[in-house]
Write an enzyme that holds these catalytic residues in place. Structure first.
Site, short mmCIF file in Angstrom:
data_model
loop_
_atom_site.label_atom_id
_atom_site.label_comp_id
_atom_site.label_asym_id
_atom_site.label_seq_id
_atom_site.Cartn_x
_atom_site.Cartn_y
_atom_site.Cartn_z
N LYS A 154 0.84 -1.22 0.00
CA LYS A 154 0.00 0.00 0.00
C LYS A 154 0.87 1.26 0.00
O LYS A 154 0.68 2.17 -0.80
CB LYS A 154 -0.94 0.01 1.23
CG LYS A 154 -1.85 -1.20 1.33
CD LYS A 154 -2.77 -1.13 2.52
CE LYS A 154 -2.09 -1.20 3.87
NZ LYS A 154 -1.39 -2.47 4.14
N ARG A 206 -10.02 0.43 8.59
CA ARG A 206 -9.56 -0.93 8.84
C ARG A 206 -10.56 -1.75 9.64
O ARG A 206 -10.30 -2.91 9.94
CB ARG A 206 -8.28 -0.84 9.66
CG ARG A 206 -7.08 -1.50 9.07
CD ARG A 206 -5.94 -0.99 9.92
NE ARG A 206 -4.75 -1.75 9.83
CZ ARG A 206 -3.64 -1.29 9.25
NH1 ARG A 206 -3.64 -0.14 8.64
NH2 ARG A 206 -2.57 -2.01 9.30
N ARG A 229 -0.62 -9.50 13.06
CA ARG A 229 -1.18 -8.47 12.17
C ARG A 229 -2.04 -9.12 11.09
O ARG A 229 -3.11 -8.61 10.76
CB ARG A 229 -0.04 -7.65 11.54
CG ARG A 229 0.60 -6.70 12.55
CD ARG A 229 1.95 -6.19 12.11
NE ARG A 229 1.92 -5.37 10.91
CZ ARG A 229 3.00 -5.01 10.23
NH1 ARG A 229 4.19 -5.39 10.64
NH2 ARG A 229 2.88 -4.25 9.18
N ARG A 272 11.17 -1.71 11.34
CA ARG A 272 10.06 -1.36 12.23
C ARG A 272 9.93 -2.39 13.34
O ARG A 272 10.10 -3.59 13.08
CB ARG A 272 8.75 -1.32 11.42
CG ARG A 272 8.44 0.05 10.88
CD ARG A 272 7.31 0.08 9.88
NE ARG A 272 6.09 -0.61 10.26
CZ ARG A 272 4.99 -0.63 9.52
NH1 ARG A 272 4.96 0.02 8.36
NH2 ARG A 272 3.92 -1.29 9.91
N ARG A 289 11.70 -5.65 5.03
CA ARG A 289 11.54 -4.20 4.84
C ARG A 289 12.51 -3.43 5.75
O ARG A 289 12.70 -3.75 6.92
CB ARG A 289 10.10 -3.78 5.17
CG ARG A 289 9.94 -2.26 5.19
CD ARG A 289 8.51 -1.80 5.24
NE ARG A 289 7.72 -2.45 6.26
CZ ARG A 289 6.40 -2.43 6.30
NH1 ARG A 289 5.72 -1.79 5.38
NH2 ARG A 289 5.76 -3.05 7.26
#
Ligand code: AP5
Length: 217
Positions: A13, A87, A170, A159, A126
């Protein structure tokens, strides 16, 4: 043009929103980025959100709805693309009410579909720049110098919620709380599904094709 970009954690996203913003000039409103800014600034909201985010749980609706209403109200008229919001069904309903009250509506809802195994690889690989927010991947999108941001030379970080354990939570919360939002929008209009397992450039091409058609209609 007001767009909602839905998709599981790691669907791409944020990556695609940056490209949409460059091409169409819309404002990118990422609830995750706003929450991380609140945390970095040690605001009350940031402190309240911290434990939810670190465990992979959703931050309570009442905090998010107010935060995003404020962000949307500040956007210029060129439009926006929402990333990570709404969400939950409740967040989607509140967004609808708030836009209705000012005579506005969502023009397109896009759903980036991605497999769980790909999510795990993307998220654990990431790395991001704490200074400018640029996002990289240790295999798919490498910086020129390993571990260093191309834009400003800052050391890249991972992160805290990008570990395999937290990713599982998640994804579980995504299935329970956010997938119903896709059905909500399907029942209240239409949703454009895009195969986000593909290479990032291929996903961008599909998105641009769809958005070009919308902008010119
Ligand atoms: P948030 O920051 O929104 O996280 P997320 O939705 O889990 O999404 P991500 O940022 O992890 O992934 P992305 O889809 O943007 O992928 P990206 O483009 O970076 O939210 C974090 C937390 O905040 C939540 O867990 C929750 O606690 C809280 N929160 C936020 N919004 C909330 C809300 N509305 N309500 C309640 N709580 C909320 O890509 C990932 C990686 O893959 C990158 O390394 C990238 O380079 C790579 N990549 C991207 N696309 C491709 C591709 N096509 N091929 C190969 N690699 C790719």
């Amino acid at each position: 043009m007001r767009i909602v970009l839905l998709g599981a954690p790691g669907a791409g996203k944020g990556t695609q929103c940056k490209r949409i913003v460059e091409k169409y000039g819309f404002q990118h409103l990422s609830s995750g980025d706003i929450l991380r800014q609140e945390r970095a600034a040690e605001t009350d909201l940031g402190k309240k959100a911290q434990s939810y985010m670190d465990s992979g749980a959703l931050v309570p609706d009442e905090l998010i709805v107010e935060m995003m209403a404020g962000a949307i109200n500040k956007t210029p008229s060129a439009g926006f693309v929402l990333d990570g919001f709404p969400r939950t069904i409740n967040q989607a309903a509140e967004l609808g009410k708030s836009l209705d009250s000012s005579g506005k509506k969502i023009d397109a809802v896009v759903n980036l579909q991605v497999d769980d195994e790909i999510v795990a690889l993307r998220i654990t690989g990431r790395r991001s720049c704490p200074k400018c927010g640029a996002v990289y991947h240790i295999k798919n999108l490498k910086p020129k110098v390993e571990g260093v941001c191309d834009n400003d030379g800052t050391g890249l970080v991972q992160r805290p919620d990008d570990t395999l354990e937290v990713v599982k939570n998640r994804l579980e919360n995504y299935r329970k709380q956010t997938e119903p939002v896709v059905c909500y929008y399907k029942n209240n209009g239409s949703v454009q599904d895009i195969d986000a397992n593909k290479d990032a450039d291929e996903v961008t091409a599909l998105l641009f094709e769809m958005l070009d058609a919308l902008v010119s209609s």
